[in-house]
Every structure is written in C-alpha cells, then in structure tokens.
Design an enzyme around this catalytic site. Structure first.
Site, PDB file in Angstrom:
ATOM      1  N   PRO A   6      -1.945   0.355   1.825  1.00  0.00           N
ATOM      2  CG  PRO A   6      -0.738   2.318   2.114  1.00  0.00           C
ATOM      3  CD  PRO A   6      -2.126   1.767   2.169  1.00  0.00           C
ATOM      4  CD  GLU A  10      -3.027  12.093   6.311  1.00  0.00           C
ATOM      5  OE1 GLU A  10      -2.055  11.461   6.744  1.00  0.00           O
ATOM      6  OE2 GLU A  10      -2.968  12.862   5.336  1.00  0.00           O
ATOM      7  NE  ARG A  56      -1.924 -10.147 -18.952  1.00  0.00           N
ATOM      8  CZ  ARG A  56      -1.256 -11.291 -18.789  1.00  0.00           C
ATOM      9  NH1 ARG A  56      -1.337 -11.941 -17.651  1.00  0.00           N
ATOM     10  NH2 ARG A  56      -0.528 -11.785 -19.761  1.00  0.00           N
ATOM     11  CG  ASP A  76       2.419 -21.886 -22.127  1.00  0.00           C
ATOM     12  OD1 ASP A  76       3.416 -21.326 -21.622  1.00  0.00           O
ATOM     13  OD2 ASP A  76       2.437 -22.460 -23.216  1.00  0.00           O
TER      14      ASP A  76
HETATM   15  C1  4G4 Z   1      -5.909   3.524   2.515  1.00  0.00           C
HETATM   16  C2  4G4 Z   1      -5.258   4.103   3.582  1.00  0.00           C
HETATM   17  C3  4G4 Z   1      -2.790   1.543  -1.748  1.00  0.00           C
HETATM   18  C4  4G4 Z   1      -5.619   3.929   1.220  1.00  0.00           C
HETATM   19  C5  4G4 Z   1      -4.351   5.100   3.373  1.00  0.00           C
HETATM   20  C6  4G4 Z   1      -3.381   2.748  -1.412  1.00  0.00           C
HETATM   21  C7  4G4 Z   1      -0.649   2.577  -1.539  1.00  0.00           C
HETATM   22  C8  4G4 Z   1      -1.404   1.451  -1.793  1.00  0.00           C
HETATM   23  C9  4G4 Z   1      -4.702   4.942   0.979  1.00  0.00           C
HETATM   24  C10 4G4 Z   1      -4.064   5.526   2.064  1.00  0.00           C
HETATM   25  C11 4G4 Z   1      -2.570   3.847  -1.148  1.00  0.00           C
HETATM   26  C12 4G4 Z   1      -0.726   0.177  -2.153  1.00  0.00           C
HETATM   27  C13 4G4 Z   1      -3.525   7.846   1.507  1.00  0.00           C
HETATM   28  C14 4G4 Z   1      -1.762   6.314   2.338  1.00  0.00           C
HETATM   29  C15 4G4 Z   1      -4.414   5.354  -0.426  1.00  0.00           C
HETATM   30  N1  4G4 Z   1      -1.232   3.730  -1.232  1.00  0.00           N
HETATM   31  N2  4G4 Z   1       0.572   0.036  -1.877  1.00  0.00           N
HETATM   32  N3  4G4 Z   1      -3.054   5.082  -0.796  1.00  0.00           N
HETATM   33  N4  4G4 Z   1      -3.113   6.531   1.904  1.00  0.00           N
HETATM   34  O1  4G4 Z   1      -1.366  -0.726  -2.663  1.00  0.00           O
END
Ligand code: 4G4
Length: 250
Positions: free
Chosen positions: A94, A121, A158, A173
């Site tokens: 995230p 986490e 794709r 395009d």
């Molecule tokens: C890394 C750190 C991507 C990955 C924490 C992954 C949303 C996205 C994760 C986590 C994700 C996105 C468990 C919060 C896996 N959540 N928005 N979760 N979490 O691309």
C-alpha cells in the site's frame, strides 16, 4: 517475458492464469509465469516465514531470509531463461507508487519481472534493499499482495505485442487511451423501452466517429476531469469541452 511471482499462496493464481487471454499468451510463448513459494526457501525445520516485530507490537512480520533465498533462485532462473537476465524486482504494498497505464506500458518492455507478494503486517524493512520498484494498485488494504500482482500482470501482459488480436487491440490506440470509453450498443435496436442512438444506425462513419469522440469527452469531463489534463486535444475537442463547461456552469 518471464514473470516470476514470490507468494505463500501460489494456488490463488491458477484460475487467473488459466483464463482466456493470459492462457493464450502463455501458449504462444509470449509470456511464462513461474510461481515460487518462498516458504520452500525457509531453512528451519518448521519452514517459518514470519516472526514477531522487534520493539514489540501486535502481528507478525515477514522474515528476510526466505525471501532473499527465493529471490536468488528467481534471478538464477531468469538468467538461464532470458537473454539479458536482468529481471526487475517489484514489491506490491500500500506504500508503493500508484500503478497507472503509463507504468504498465513501461513494464511491458521488460524481459523479466519478479513480483513479491506480502502478508501479515508487512515485511522486514531490509527486503526493500533488493527491490527496484514498489507499487500500489490503489488506496486500499488487501490481506495479501496477490490480487495486486494479478492486476499488474494482467495490465502488463495485454500490452506485449501479439497478445491481443487486432480486433481486441483496436480500442487502445493512440488517442482514446487518455479518455474514458464512449457508450457502446449491440442488438436489439430497442430493449425495455431504451433505443440505440439513431446516429449509430445511420451508416455515416465520420459522424459516428465524431459522436463517439464527443461522448468520450463528455463522460470524461463529468466523471474524471483529472484525466483531461494529459489527453491530446484537437481544436474540435476543445470546442466540445468549452460547450460542456458552459452547460455545467450555466
Ligand atoms: C506489504 C505490506 C498491496 C504488503 C503490508 C498489498 C494493498 C496493496 C501487504 C501488507 C496489500 C495495494 C498486509 C497490509 C499486503 N494491500 N494497494 N497487502 N498488508 O496495492
């Protein structure tokens, strides 16, 4: 292109990779997917991939060793299977840069992509030192990075030349990719009291094109005005937008 996905849940990908366009792309050898379960790279007898965070707090954090060893294996496979052997390592989180079509276009030119999917986490921070690009597919939290890796894979594959047939690719395009799609209709000409716009039945190719462009501009201006900032515009487009602007303000 070789796409290698590091995940604790490889079975999550089977449905997606066996569906029509991604399946056909693999059969045509335009892309190969390799699912790598980094639990297989844990060295302790319980195959531990996560541990409690230093400093305390709730939840678990992914350990660096299994991911480091899985990455070494992935790079080695990549060197054996591709010409340049330079795979780009992508972490789905995230906190990453927000994934857009422009990034998909750039990634589609790569020979190899390695995507790391996290759970719990999050990751031990040192994992970031082996990563070239950290991506987020949008401002929301998932239980794992797998759906994000699927989204990025689909959008990138794709765009590899030859993956879409000419009829499938006609839509994206030059011009139209900066705007939302125009409304589309198919038979019957009237359904539940709703008619197909007369212009589409007229056979006037040039007028139909102009109508579609206008509809795409109107729709984009109303729903996603932010997209218009990057869209290439003709004089005619600007006239249409000026007219809509006057409608909205007056
Ligand atoms: C890394 C750190 C991507 C990955 C924490 C992954 C949303 C996205 C994760 C986590 C994700 C996105 C468990 C919060 C896996 N959540 N928005 N979760 N979490 O691309």
């Amino acid at each position: 292109m070789l796409i290698q996905i590091l995940t604790l849940f490889p079975q999550m990908f089977t449905g997606v990779l066996e569906s029509s366009i991604l399946k056909r792309a693999q059969e045509q050898n335009l892309v190969k997917f390799e699912l790598i379960n980094f639990r297989d790279f844990a060295t302790d007898k319980h195959h531990m991939v996560d541990d409690t965070p230093y400093g305390g707090g709730s939840g678990m954090v992914l350990k660096p060793e299994p991911i480091f060893r899985a990455l070494q294996y992935a790079h080695q496979q990549n060197r054996q299977q591709t010409e340049r052997g330079k795979a780009k390592v992508i972490l789905l989180t995230p906190q990453g840069k927000v994934f857009k079509q422009e990034i998909a276009r750039e990634l589609a030119t790569a020979e190899g992509l390695i995507m790391i999917c996290g759970h719990y986490e999050g990751f031990d921070e040192r994992i970031r030192s082996w990563v070239d690009l950290e991506l987020s597919i949008g401002d929301y939290v998932l239980t794992g990075g797998e759906p994000a890796a699927m989204v990025v894979s689909d959008a990138v594959v794709r765009l590899i030349p030859g993956v879409l047939g000419s009829s499938e690719s006609a839509q994206h395009d030059s011009f139209s990719e900066y705007l939302l799609d125009f409304p589309q209709y198919t038979r019957p000409v009237e359904f539940e009291g709703m008619r197909v716009p007369d212009i589409l039945l007229s056979g006037h190719h040039a007028m139909i094109e102009a109508w579609r462009r206008e509809q795409a501009l109107i729709r984009t201006a109303k729903r996603r005005p932010d997209l218009l900032e990057n869209a290439p515009m003709s004089e005619e487009d600007l006239k249409i937008l000026k007219a809509i602007g006057e409608l909205n303000n007056g």
